[in-house]
Write an enzyme that holds these catalytic residues in place. Structure first.
Site, short mmCIF file in Angstrom:
data_model
loop_
_atom_site.label_atom_id
_atom_site.label_comp_id
_atom_site.label_asym_id
_atom_site.label_seq_id
_atom_site.Cartn_x
_atom_site.Cartn_y
_atom_site.Cartn_z
N ARG A 77 11.38 -0.93 11.46
CA ARG A 77 10.33 -0.58 12.40
C ARG A 77 10.25 -1.60 13.54
O ARG A 77 10.44 -2.78 13.33
CB ARG A 77 8.97 -0.54 11.67
CG ARG A 77 8.69 0.78 11.00
CD ARG A 77 7.50 0.74 10.08
NE ARG A 77 6.32 0.06 10.60
CZ ARG A 77 5.18 -0.08 9.94
NH1 ARG A 77 5.06 0.43 8.72
NH2 ARG A 77 4.17 -0.71 10.48
N LYS A 80 0.83 -1.21 0.00
CA LYS A 80 0.00 0.00 0.00
C LYS A 80 0.87 1.26 0.00
O LYS A 80 0.67 2.16 -0.81
CB LYS A 80 -0.93 0.02 1.23
CG LYS A 80 -1.86 -1.18 1.32
CD LYS A 80 -2.76 -1.11 2.54
CE LYS A 80 -2.05 -1.18 3.87
NZ LYS A 80 -1.35 -2.47 4.14
N ARG A 118 11.60 -5.19 5.40
CA ARG A 118 11.30 -3.79 5.10
C ARG A 118 12.24 -2.86 5.88
O ARG A 118 12.55 -3.11 7.05
CB ARG A 118 9.85 -3.47 5.49
CG ARG A 118 9.50 -1.99 5.35
CD ARG A 118 8.02 -1.74 5.27
NE ARG A 118 7.29 -2.12 6.46
CZ ARG A 118 5.96 -2.10 6.56
NH1 ARG A 118 5.22 -1.73 5.52
NH2 ARG A 118 5.37 -2.46 7.67
N ARG A 142 -9.61 0.19 8.92
CA ARG A 142 -9.11 -1.14 9.21
C ARG A 142 -10.12 -1.99 9.97
O ARG A 142 -9.85 -3.15 10.27
CB ARG A 142 -7.86 -1.04 10.09
CG ARG A 142 -6.53 -1.18 9.34
CD ARG A 142 -5.44 -0.96 10.39
NE ARG A 142 -4.19 -1.56 10.08
CZ ARG A 142 -3.18 -0.94 9.47
NH1 ARG A 142 -3.32 0.27 9.01
NH2 ARG A 142 -2.03 -1.57 9.30
N ARG A 200 0.00 -9.12 13.65
CA ARG A 200 -0.63 -8.14 12.75
C ARG A 200 -1.42 -8.85 11.65
O ARG A 200 -2.47 -8.39 11.25
CB ARG A 200 0.43 -7.21 12.16
CG ARG A 200 0.90 -6.17 13.18
CD ARG A 200 2.26 -5.60 12.85
NE ARG A 200 2.28 -4.88 11.61
CZ ARG A 200 3.38 -4.67 10.89
NH1 ARG A 200 4.54 -5.15 11.30
NH2 ARG A 200 3.32 -3.98 9.78
P1 ADP Z 1 1.46 -1.63 7.68
O1 ADP Z 1 2.32 -0.77 6.79
O2 ADP Z 1 2.13 -2.86 8.11
O3 ADP Z 1 0.12 -1.91 7.06
P2 ADP Z 1 0.78 0.68 9.27
O4 ADP Z 1 1.95 1.58 9.21
O5 ADP Z 1 -0.38 1.02 8.41
O6 ADP Z 1 1.25 -0.82 9.03
O7 ADP Z 1 0.25 0.56 10.77
C1 ADP Z 1 1.13 0.28 11.83
C2 ADP Z 1 0.33 0.15 13.11
O8 ADP Z 1 -0.34 1.39 13.40
C3 ADP Z 1 -0.77 -0.91 13.10
O9 ADP Z 1 -0.30 -2.19 13.42
C4 ADP Z 1 -1.72 -0.34 14.17
O10 ADP Z 1 -1.24 -0.61 15.48
C5 ADP Z 1 -1.63 1.16 13.93
N1 ADP Z 1 -2.65 1.62 12.97
C6 ADP Z 1 -2.43 2.18 11.75
N2 ADP Z 1 -3.59 2.47 11.14
C7 ADP Z 1 -4.58 2.06 11.98
C8 ADP Z 1 -6.00 2.07 11.92
N3 ADP Z 1 -6.67 2.53 10.84
N4 ADP Z 1 -6.68 1.57 12.98
C9 ADP Z 1 -6.06 1.11 14.06
N5 ADP Z 1 -4.73 1.07 14.18
C10 ADP Z 1 -3.98 1.54 13.16
P1 ADP Z 2 2.18 -1.84 3.27
O1 ADP Z 2 2.18 -0.34 3.24
O2 ADP Z 2 0.99 -2.43 2.57
O3 ADP Z 2 2.36 -2.42 4.63
P2 ADP Z 2 4.77 -1.61 1.92
O4 ADP Z 2 4.45 -0.79 0.70
O5 ADP Z 2 5.49 -0.95 3.01
O6 ADP Z 2 3.43 -2.35 2.43
O7 ADP Z 2 5.58 -2.88 1.41
C1 ADP Z 2 6.05 -3.85 2.35
C2 ADP Z 2 7.45 -4.29 1.97
O8 ADP Z 2 7.39 -5.04 0.75
C3 ADP Z 2 8.42 -3.15 1.72
O9 ADP Z 2 9.68 -3.55 2.17
C4 ADP Z 2 8.40 -2.98 0.20
O10 ADP Z 2 9.65 -2.50 -0.29
C5 ADP Z 2 8.16 -4.41 -0.28
N1 ADP Z 2 7.35 -4.48 -1.51
C6 ADP Z 2 6.38 -3.62 -1.94
N2 ADP Z 2 5.85 -4.03 -3.11
C7 ADP Z 2 6.50 -5.19 -3.43
C8 ADP Z 2 6.42 -6.12 -4.54
N3 ADP Z 2 5.56 -5.93 -5.54
N4 ADP Z 2 7.24 -7.19 -4.53
C9 ADP Z 2 8.12 -7.39 -3.51
N5 ADP Z 2 8.24 -6.57 -2.45
C10 ADP Z 2 7.45 -5.48 -2.40
#
Ligand code: ADP
Ligand code: ADP
Ligand code: ZN
Length: 213
Positions: A160, A13, A127, A88, A171
Site C-alpha cells: 500500500r 484488525k 504488509r 477513529r 499514522r
Molecule cells: P490500517 O489498516 O493501517 O489501520 P486503514 O486501511 O484502516 O488502515 O485506513 C487507511 C487510511 O484510510 C487511514 O490512514 C485514513 O486516511 C483512512 N481512513 C480509514 N478509516 C477511517 C476513518 N474511520 N476515519 C478517517 N479516515 C479513515
Molecule cells: P490492521 O488492520 O490493524 O492495520 P493488519 O491485520 O493488516 O492490521 O496487520 C498488519 C500487518 O501485520 C499485516 O502484514 C499482518 O500480516 C501482520 N500481522 C497481523 N497479525 C500479526 C501477529 N499476531 N503477529 C505478527 N504479524 C501480524
C-alpha cells in the site's frame, strides 16, 4: 452481534476480521477498504480521500460517517457486523451512537487489540495487500504460499502507498492523538474488551472469540 475492532494501524484488525467473518458469518466493514475501492474507481469521493490517505491523515469525519451509515443498513448487516477501522475519532463514535439509537440498535463489544508501537512499524512496512480481495499478508510474519500472490483469491499482492516508514510514523501519531481517546469513551460505556495482540495470529483469534462468546 455488532462489534468494533479498535487498535492502532497494524494491530491485526483486518487479519482477525477476515477470520471472524468465517466464524460468525457477519460482514467486515472496513472503512479503509471502502476508501481504497473509491480511490481505485477514481470517484470524486476517492479523489478527496486519496490526498488525506497518502499523507497518513484521516479523511473528514463527515465522509466516513456517511459511508458507515449507508453500509450498516444493508440487508447483510441484519444479523450483525464488524466495524474495522471505524470509529477513529470521538465525533465518529458519537455519530455512530446517534445513528444506532435511531435504528434501535447498539454496539455489543469493542475489541481493543493492544500492540506496542515499536512492533507496529515492522508489521506495516512488511504488509502486502491483495489488490482484488484486500486480504493482508506479511513478508515475514504471515507470508503467502507463493510470493506476490494472494492465497485466498489468486490476486496480485502489493505494498500500500501508505505503508512506508514516513507515512506509518504519521499514522501512528494520528492514532495517539485522535483515536486513543476512544478507549476512555468506550470504557465509560463498559464495552471495552482488551486483547493482547502480540503472538501467534491463531492464538490471538482464540482470545478474541473467547471474549465474543
Ligand atoms: P490500517 O489498516 O493501517 O489501520 P486503514 O486501511 O484502516 O488502515 O485506513 C487507511 C487510511 O484510510 C487511514 O490512514 C485514513 O486516511 C483512512 N481512513 C480509514 N478509516 C477511517 C476513518 N474511520 N476515519 C478517517 N479516515 C479513515
Ligand atoms: P490492521 O488492520 O490493524 O492495520 P493488519 O491485520 O493488516 O492490521 O496487520 C498488519 C500487518 O501485520 C499485516 O502484514 C499482518 O500480516 C501482520 N500481522 C497481523 N497479525 C500479526 C501477529 N499476531 N503477529 C505478527 N504479524 C501480524
Ligand atoms: Zn485476494
Amino acid at each position: 452481534m455488532n462489534v468494533i475492532l479498535l487498535g492502532p494501524p497494524g494491530a491485526g484488525k483486518g487479519t482477525q476480521a477476515k477470520m471472524l467473518v468465517e466464524e460468525y458469518q457477519i460482514p467486515q466493514i472496513s472503512t479503509g477498504d471502502i476508501l481504497r475501492a473509491a480511490v481505485k474507481e477514481g470517484s470524486p469521493l476517492g479523489k478527496e480521500a486519496k490526498a488525506c490517505m497518502d499523507k497518513g491523515e484521516l479523511v473528514p469525519d463527515s465522509v466516513v460517517i456517511g459511508i458507515v451509515e449507508e453500509r450498516i443498513q444493508q440487508p447483510d448487516c441484519a444479523k450483525g457486523y464488524m466495524l474495522d477501522g471505524f470509529p477513529r475519532t470521538v465525533p465518529q463514535a458519537e455519530a455512530l451512537d446517534g445513528m444506532l439509537q435511531n435504528l434501535s440498535s447498539q454496539i455489543d463489544h469493542v475489541v481493543s487489540i493492544e500492540v506496542a508501537s515499536e512492533e507496529l512499524v515492522g508489521r506495516l512496512t512488511g504488509r502486502r495487500t491483495c489488490r482484488d480481495c484486500g486480504v493482508g499478508f506479511h513478508v515475514m510474519f504471515d507470508p503467502p504460499e507463493q510470493e506476490g500472490v494472494c492465497d485466498k483469491c489468486g490476486g496480485e499482492l502489493y505494498q500500500r502507498d501508505d505503508d512506508n516508514v514516513e507515512t506509518v510514523t504519521s499514522r501512528l501519531e494520528v492514532y495517539e492523538s485522535q483515536t486513543l481517546p476512544l478507549i476512555d469513551y468506550y470504557t465509560a460505556q463498559e464495552k471495552i474488551r482488551p486483547i493482547d495482540g502480540v503472538g501467534d495470529i491463531k492464538e490471538i483469534f482464540g482470545r478474541v472469540t473467547q471474549v465474543l462468546s
